[in-house]
Structures are given as C-alpha cells and as structure tokens.
Design a protein around this motif. Structure first.
Motif, PDB file in Angstrom:
ATOM      1  N   GLY A  60     -60.261  17.344 -44.397  1.00  0.00           N
ATOM      2  CA  GLY A  60     -61.614  17.739 -44.788  1.00  0.00           C
ATOM      3  C   GLY A  60     -62.005  19.065 -44.173  1.00  0.00           C
ATOM      4  N   ASN A  61     -63.188  19.492 -44.507  1.00  0.00           N
ATOM      5  CA  ASN A  61     -63.710  20.761 -44.013  1.00  0.00           C
ATOM      6  C   ASN A  61     -64.584  20.513 -42.803  1.00  0.00           C
ATOM      7  OD1 ASN A  61     -62.503  22.101 -46.151  1.00  0.00           O
ATOM      8  ND2 ASN A  61     -64.243  21.737 -47.491  1.00  0.00           N
ATOM      9  N   PHE A  62     -64.171  21.047 -41.674  1.00  0.00           N
ATOM     10  CA  PHE A  62     -64.933  20.908 -40.447  1.00  0.00           C
ATOM     11  C   PHE A  62     -65.436  22.267 -40.006  1.00  0.00           C
ATOM     12  CE2 PHE A  62     -62.160  17.188 -40.166  1.00  0.00           C
ATOM     13  CZ  PHE A  62     -63.081  16.209 -39.824  1.00  0.00           C
ATOM     14  N   LYS A  63     -66.608  22.276 -39.427  1.00  0.00           N
ATOM     15  CA  LYS A  63     -67.070  23.477 -38.766  1.00  0.00           C
ATOM     16  C   LYS A  63     -66.290  23.602 -37.462  1.00  0.00           C
ATOM     17  CE  LYS A  63     -71.711  23.039 -40.596  1.00  0.00           C
ATOM     18  NZ  LYS A  63     -73.103  22.763 -40.289  1.00  0.00           N
ATOM     19  N   THR A  64     -66.253  24.762 -36.920  1.00  0.00           N
ATOM     20  CA  THR A  64     -65.494  24.991 -35.697  1.00  0.00           C
ATOM     21  C   THR A  64     -65.981  24.093 -34.560  1.00  0.00           C
ATOM     22  OG1 THR A  64     -65.228  27.272 -36.387  1.00  0.00           O
ATOM     23  CG2 THR A  64     -64.708  26.778 -34.116  1.00  0.00           C
ATOM     24  N   SER A  65     -67.281  23.926 -34.422  1.00  0.00           N
ATOM     25  CA  SER A  65     -67.806  23.090 -33.334  1.00  0.00           C
ATOM     26  C   SER A  65     -67.430  21.621 -33.533  1.00  0.00           C
ATOM     27  CB  SER A  65     -69.323  23.235 -33.227  1.00  0.00           C
ATOM     28  OG  SER A  65     -69.949  22.800 -34.412  1.00  0.00           O
ATOM     29  N   GLU A  66     -67.455  21.136 -34.790  1.00  0.00           N
ATOM     30  CA  GLU A  66     -67.063  19.747 -35.058  1.00  0.00           C
ATOM     31  C   GLU A  66     -65.592  19.536 -34.744  1.00  0.00           C
ATOM     32  OE1 GLU A  66     -68.081  19.464 -39.167  1.00  0.00           O
ATOM     33  OE2 GLU A  66     -70.041  18.590 -38.758  1.00  0.00           O
ATOM     34  N   LEU A  67     -64.769  20.510 -35.086  1.00  0.00           N
ATOM     35  CA  LEU A  67     -63.337  20.419 -34.822  1.00  0.00           C
ATOM     36  C   LEU A  67     -63.065  20.404 -33.323  1.00  0.00           C
ATOM     37  CD1 LEU A  67     -60.541  20.375 -36.046  1.00  0.00           C
ATOM     38  CD2 LEU A  67     -60.576  22.855 -36.115  1.00  0.00           C
TER      39      LEU A  67
END
Length: 148
Positions: A60-67
C-alpha cells in the motif's frame, strides 16, 4: 450531567478464580485471567522465533512518517522477542513468568497467537456442510403431499 466514561468491572476467572478486570463498554467479557490465557498458549517460543524471522513487508501507499512508525514498531517487537528468547534459552526462565512480568512481551505474545490462529483458520480446507446434490425431498417436500 452524567459521565459517559466507562468503568472497570471485575469478575472471577473461570479456571482459577483469580479476578479478571474488564471495561463495561467491552462487547466481549474475558473468561480467563492473564496467567491462564498465557498457560493456554503452548508454543510461545515458536511464535517468538517466527516474529524474529519475519521481514518487514510493506503493502500500500504509506506516508514517510507512517512507514517510519511501522518499521520502529517492528524493530521494537524484534527486540522484545529476542530478549525473551534469550531469557528462556540461556537463563532457563519460564516464558510464562517472563510474560507476566513484561507487559510489552505479553501483548506481543497475545497478538502473535491471535495472528497464528487466524492464519491456520483461513488455510484449513472447509468441508461442504451439505452434499452437492440435494435430494428432491429436501427441496420440495414429500412427493406424496399435494398442494392445497
């Protein structure tokens, strides 16, 4: 004005009689205390080894902070599992007792056990409850009965 804040309630464990605490807002009330739940899990070392062996899979697509949060959480789980296995193997500690003393490890073991149960449940072959061909009697009743 009434408070909508949930309260903690208490009941006894179905197995050992120890107190079990739960929130009144929970839909499922626990039947067993933490110790009985941990004793029920037979394969704690295997679950912890699997935790150490699994790699970070990103879908999926994660924002950098979520990753970064996901990776940090996974690294934390690895450190907890590694420490617990070290205690169990090299210091001959009882893993159940270590889990009781360490809340993070206890939560990890419960989470891994639940994931393991779900994985085995979905990989089992489901048997068909009814035969493929259902007889005429089941579908439309007895052929001797007439419509009125």
């Amino acid at each position: 004005m009434e408070s909508t804040k949930s309260r903690w309630l208490e009941k006894t464990c179905d197995k050992c009689g120890e107190p079990v605490f739960f929130m009144e807002s929970w839909s499922t009330i626990p039947k067993f205390c933490t110790l009985c739940r941990l004793k029920k899990i037979e394969n704690i070392p295997r679950l912890l080894r699997q935790c150490l062996q699994r790699k970070i899979q990103i879908k999926g697509n994660f924002k950098t902070s979520e990753l970064q949060q996901f990776r940090a959480k996974r690294q934390e789980e690895h450190a907890i599992a590694k420490q617990a296995l070290h205690l169990a193997l090299h210091e001959n500690s009882d893993l159940v007792e270590v889990c009781i003393a360490n809340k993070d490890l206890r939560d990890l073991v419960f989470r891994l056990h639940k994931a393991d149960l779900l994985e085995h449940k979905t990989t089992e072959k489901f048997e068909q409850p009814l035969p493929l061909h259902i007889g005429r009697f089941l579908q439309g009743g007895s052929p001797g009965l007439k419509k009125r």
